[in-house]
Design a protein around this motif. Structure first.
Motif, PDB file in Angstrom:
ATOM      1  N   GLY A 170      58.800 -14.565  42.032  1.00  9.54           N
ATOM      2  CA  GLY A 170      57.942 -13.410  42.309  1.00  9.54           C
ATOM      3  C   GLY A 170      58.153 -12.864  43.709  1.00  9.54           C
ATOM      4  N   ASN A 171      58.300 -13.765  44.691  1.00  6.95           N
ATOM      5  CA  ASN A 171      58.571 -13.323  46.070  1.00  6.95           C
ATOM      6  C   ASN A 171      59.921 -12.617  46.160  1.00  6.95           C
ATOM      7  OD1 ASN A 171      56.146 -14.371  46.997  1.00  6.95           O
ATOM      8  ND2 ASN A 171      57.039 -16.347  47.521  1.00  6.95           N
ATOM      9  N   HIS A 172      60.924 -13.143  45.463  1.00  8.89           N
ATOM     10  CA  HIS A 172      62.237 -12.476  45.446  1.00  8.89           C
ATOM     11  C   HIS A 172      62.133 -11.102  44.773  1.00  8.89           C
ATOM     12  CE1 HIS A 172      64.037 -15.979  47.088  1.00  8.89           C
ATOM     13  NE2 HIS A 172      64.108 -16.677  45.974  1.00  8.89           N
ATOM     14  N   PHE A 173      61.337 -11.007  43.699  1.00  9.58           N
ATOM     15  CA  PHE A 173      61.135  -9.729  43.016  1.00  9.58           C
ATOM     16  C   PHE A 173      60.536  -8.693  43.969  1.00  9.58           C
ATOM     17  CE2 PHE A 173      61.109  -9.643  38.145  1.00  9.58           C
ATOM     18  CZ  PHE A 173      62.190 -10.484  38.048  1.00  9.58           C
ATOM     19  N   THR A 174      59.577  -9.115  44.810  1.00  5.53           N
ATOM     20  CA  THR A 174      58.954  -8.193  45.757  1.00  5.53           C
ATOM     21  C   THR A 174      59.997  -7.617  46.705  1.00  5.53           C
ATOM     22  OG1 THR A 174      56.858  -9.392  45.631  1.00  5.53           O
ATOM     23  CG2 THR A 174      57.192  -7.984  47.553  1.00  5.53           C
ATOM     24  N   VAL A 175      60.883  -8.470  47.212  1.00  5.42           N
ATOM     25  CA  VAL A 175      61.947  -8.021  48.123  1.00  5.42           C
ATOM     26  C   VAL A 175      62.904  -7.076  47.397  1.00  5.42           C
ATOM     27  CG1 VAL A 175      63.932  -8.793  49.496  1.00  5.42           C
ATOM     28  CG2 VAL A 175      61.790 -10.083  49.567  1.00  5.42           C
ATOM     29  N   LEU A 176      63.324  -7.474  46.195  1.00  4.85           N
ATOM     30  CA  LEU A 176      64.300  -6.667  45.453  1.00  4.85           C
ATOM     31  C   LEU A 176      63.717  -5.329  45.001  1.00  4.85           C
ATOM     32  CD1 LEU A 176      66.083  -9.426  43.336  1.00  4.85           C
ATOM     33  CD2 LEU A 176      66.924  -8.254  45.379  1.00  4.85           C
ATOM     34  N   ALA A 177      62.437  -5.315  44.654  1.00  4.56           N
ATOM     35  CA  ALA A 177      61.801  -4.057  44.222  1.00  4.56           C
ATOM     36  C   ALA A 177      61.854  -3.016  45.333  1.00  4.56           C
ATOM     37  CB  ALA A 177      60.357  -4.315  43.799  1.00  4.56           C
TER      38      ALA A 177
END
Length: 200
Positions: A100-107
């Motif tokens: 989820g933290n990686h998704f926030t960065v990638l988004a």
């Protein structure tokens, strides 16, 4: 295959590539004012289209990780966006938080894809319909259809490091994200590792 024959084939291929490259350079050297004006006009039009597309993504909530609560929201998001990357998670699973933290960065970096997250415990219909059987699961949708599914983390990063760049690389390889410097770094690391193996 005979080594001499392999050398001949390689030389022939190299000669063909060199000829094509020479022809392209010659073509570039002979561009006139009209050609430059046409190229400039085409490039400006491409930039305008890219800006319009980026604004449409922003209006459609691209650029942020969105938590959705039911299947209706999920299907509407998949219909409205060409590329959707969705994380199915459980609050009790620490790896879901990491992804989820990686998704926030990638988004934030990749406006071209919409990033969603769905609590699997609150969405039994979606879990069953999409055959989600492991946490975390990432569902990639393109053009309104499931394009790729990652159950668990083994396909994302078998090393167990789970860096943002690794997830970005896998999503890029699946056609969900455009090129980025981080993807280039991962590719360079893989090339370096291959060179090291050859040196051994």
């Amino acid at each position: 295959m005979d080594p001499a024959l392999m050398q001949q084939v390689a030389a022939l291929a190299m000669g063909t590539v060199e000829k094509a490259l020479d022809a392209e350079i010659d073509k570039m050297d002979n561009l006139g004012e009209e050609d430059f004006a046409r190229i400039r006009k085409e490039r400006i039009e491409q930039m305008k289209q890219a800006a319009l597309e980026k604004e449409a993504w922003r209006r459609n909530d691209h650029g942020v990780l969105t938590t959705i609560s039911d299947q209706k929201e999920f299907f509407e998001a998949v219909k409205r966006s060409k590329r959707v990357v969705c994380l199915f998670y459980r609050d009790s699973n620490k790896w879901c938080d990491v992804i989820g933290n990686h998704f926030t960065v990638l988004a934030e970096k990749h406006m071209e894809a919409k990033f969603l997250r769905v609590n699997a415990e609150n969405s039994p219909f979606l879990v069953e319909r999409l055959n989600v059987w492991m946490m975390p699961t990432i569902i990639c949708c393109k053009e309104g259809k499931v394009h790729r599914q990652f159950n668990g983390l083994d396909e994302i990063d078998p090393t167990g490091k789970f860096e943002t760049a690794s997830l970005e690389f896998v999503l890029h390889g699946s056609g969900m994200l455009d090129d980025t410097p981080l993807v280039d770094k991962v590719l360079q690391r893989q090339d370096d590792a291959s060179d090291d193996e050859l040196d051994d």
